[in-house]
Design an enzyme around this catalytic site. Structure first.
Site, PDB file in Angstrom:
ATOM      1  N   ASP A 151     -35.150   3.643   7.410  1.00 38.03           N
ATOM      2  CA  ASP A 151     -34.726   3.968   9.275  1.00 38.03           C
ATOM      3  C   ASP A 151     -34.661   5.621   9.516  1.00 38.03           C
ATOM      4  O   ASP A 151     -35.426   6.060   8.726  1.00 38.03           O
ATOM      5  CB  ASP A 151     -33.115   3.965   8.579  1.00 38.03           C
TER       6      ASP A 151
ATOM      7  N   GLU B 182     -23.989  -2.778   6.156  1.00 36.37           N
ATOM      8  CA  GLU B 182     -26.274  -2.556   7.161  1.00 36.37           C
ATOM      9  C   GLU B 182     -25.901  -2.782   8.243  1.00 36.37           C
ATOM     10  O   GLU B 182     -26.503  -2.358   8.913  1.00 36.37           O
ATOM     11  CB  GLU B 182     -26.688  -3.072   5.985  1.00 36.37           C
TER      12      GLU B 182
ATOM     13  N   TYR C  74     -35.829  -3.300   8.275  1.00 40.11           N
ATOM     14  CA  TYR C  74     -34.913  -2.161   7.054  1.00 40.11           C
ATOM     15  C   TYR C  74     -33.737  -2.871   6.641  1.00 40.11           C
ATOM     16  O   TYR C  74     -33.270  -2.550   5.238  1.00 40.11           O
ATOM     17  CB  TYR C  74     -34.222  -1.336   8.181  1.00 40.11           C
TER      18      TYR C  74
END
Length: 344
Positions: A142, A43, A124
């Site tokens: 996102d 991520e 996020y």
DNA sequence: TAGACGTGGTC
DNA sequence: TGACCAAGTCT
């Protein structure tokens, strides 16, 4: 389960079961949890970065640092060099800081709130790791999810202000069951079907529920505010050579390309700075042509000055030119170095 | 809140 | 060719 939720999550998850991408950091659909180290590392790398660029970096990092403890024990310089080319280098600085916090604590936090407190982990990423690694019903938004949601509900408020309304509707349709798969399904759908320019609505499992599709112009969502023009800046790169080695310096720890190895450079300003801030007194020769590089917020044109050192200064590292690829230079300096090696 | 912060791919 | 865009965060 409300009808609105079911009419979206059911076809979406069914689509995901058939069409999901297989990626090195992913668990198969239906797995309620995944390895938090892999999820977190992927991520961070994926922030504003394409899957194609991340895949080989992720594999290389995982092979070299197979656990968060191993990453915490890495040398800063090794990690920064390994990150070179990916961009947004604050991510690399935060990555190692985060790994050390997690290692000191003994494990990753298992809640969105706990994750959010880690360096480099924003709204996020905290939600994504909580949902994908720990099965929490977190609201993951996102750019893909925002686009899908803005079209699904025809949200008119331009971004970034429109993000508040988008978060609300995504929270409403996020299921308690399979929240991680739901998030990844929204992202895969946004990447493969609900694309920015020409969405493939005929292949979309959500078209029946999509207000943007019904409007006839789904590609107009989400609306965005116009961006400011990029200013032009100029700089000079100094290629100082001595006995098969070139002088490299370390950038200041924060700011643009912070903490990265670099070629010496003068200021990057509105006018060409010539030989200002040259690393030492030398007979500089200007090469023909320039190197152009475009950053997020300005366009840079670099002149190239080459010189031969009279003696090894200790202002930086003398790096063997034949081994320059292993120095971990950010792309702008790698481009300048290649031009200097060709033309000097 | 808006600007700083990289890079490479696409059309 | 250049403008847009990508699994954002920090200040």
């Amino acid at each position: 389960m409300p009808a609105k939720l079911r009419s979206i999550t059911e076809p979406l998850l069914k689509w995901y079961d058939r069409h999901h991408r297989t990626l090195p950091w992913r668990s198969p659909p239906g797995e309620p949890r995944a390895d938090p180290y892999r999820v977190w590392l992927s991520e961070i790398m994926l922030q504003q970065t394409t899957v194609a660029a991340v895949k080989p970096k992720f594999e290389a990092f995982l092979a070299r640092w197979p656990s968060v403890e191993a990453l915490a024990a890495a040398q800063d310089a090794d990690l920064m060099a390994a990150w070179a080319g990916l961009g947004y280098y604050a991510r690399a600085r935060n990555l190692i800081a985060c790994a050390r916090v997690v290692t000191a604590a003994g494990a990753f936090p298992e809640t969105e709130e706990g994750l959010r407190a880690l360096p480099g982990v924003g709204a996020y990423t905290a939600a994504a790791v909580a949902a994908i690694a720990f099965g929490e019903q977190a609201t993951v938004v996102d750019a893909n999810v925002a686009r899908v949601a803005a079209r699904l509900f025809a949200i008119e408020t331009p971004l970034p202000a429109g993000m508040a309304a988008i978060r609300e509707v995504v929270a409403e349709i996020t299921p308690a069951d399979r929240p991680g798969d739901f998030a990844q399904a929204m992202m895969d759908l946004g990447s493969a079907v609900c694309t920015p320019r020409a969405p493939a609505c005929l292949a979309c499992p959500l078209s029946a529920a999509c207000v943007g599709y019904a409007s006839g112009a789904p590609e107009t969502y989400p609306t965005k505010l116009a961006k400011a023009a990029k200013p032009q800046r100029y700089g000079t790169i100094f290629w100082l050579e001595d006995r098969g080695a070139v002088l490299l310096v370390r950038r200041p720890p924060k700011g643009l390309l912070g903490g990265m190895r670099a070629l010496p450079t003068g200021p990057w300003a509105a006018e060409p700075p010539g030989l200002a801030n040259a690393p030492e007194a030398a007979e500089w020769r200007m090469l023909d042509g320039t190197v152009v590089h475009v950053f997020t917020h300005f366009r840079l044109e670099l002149a190239l000055a080459v010189g031969t050192a009279q003696r090894h200064s200790n202002a930086g590292e003398w790096w063997p030119i034949a081994d320059l690829d292993s120095a971990g230079l950010p792309t702008v300096f790698a481009k300048a170095a290649a031009a200097c090696r060709r033309a000097r």
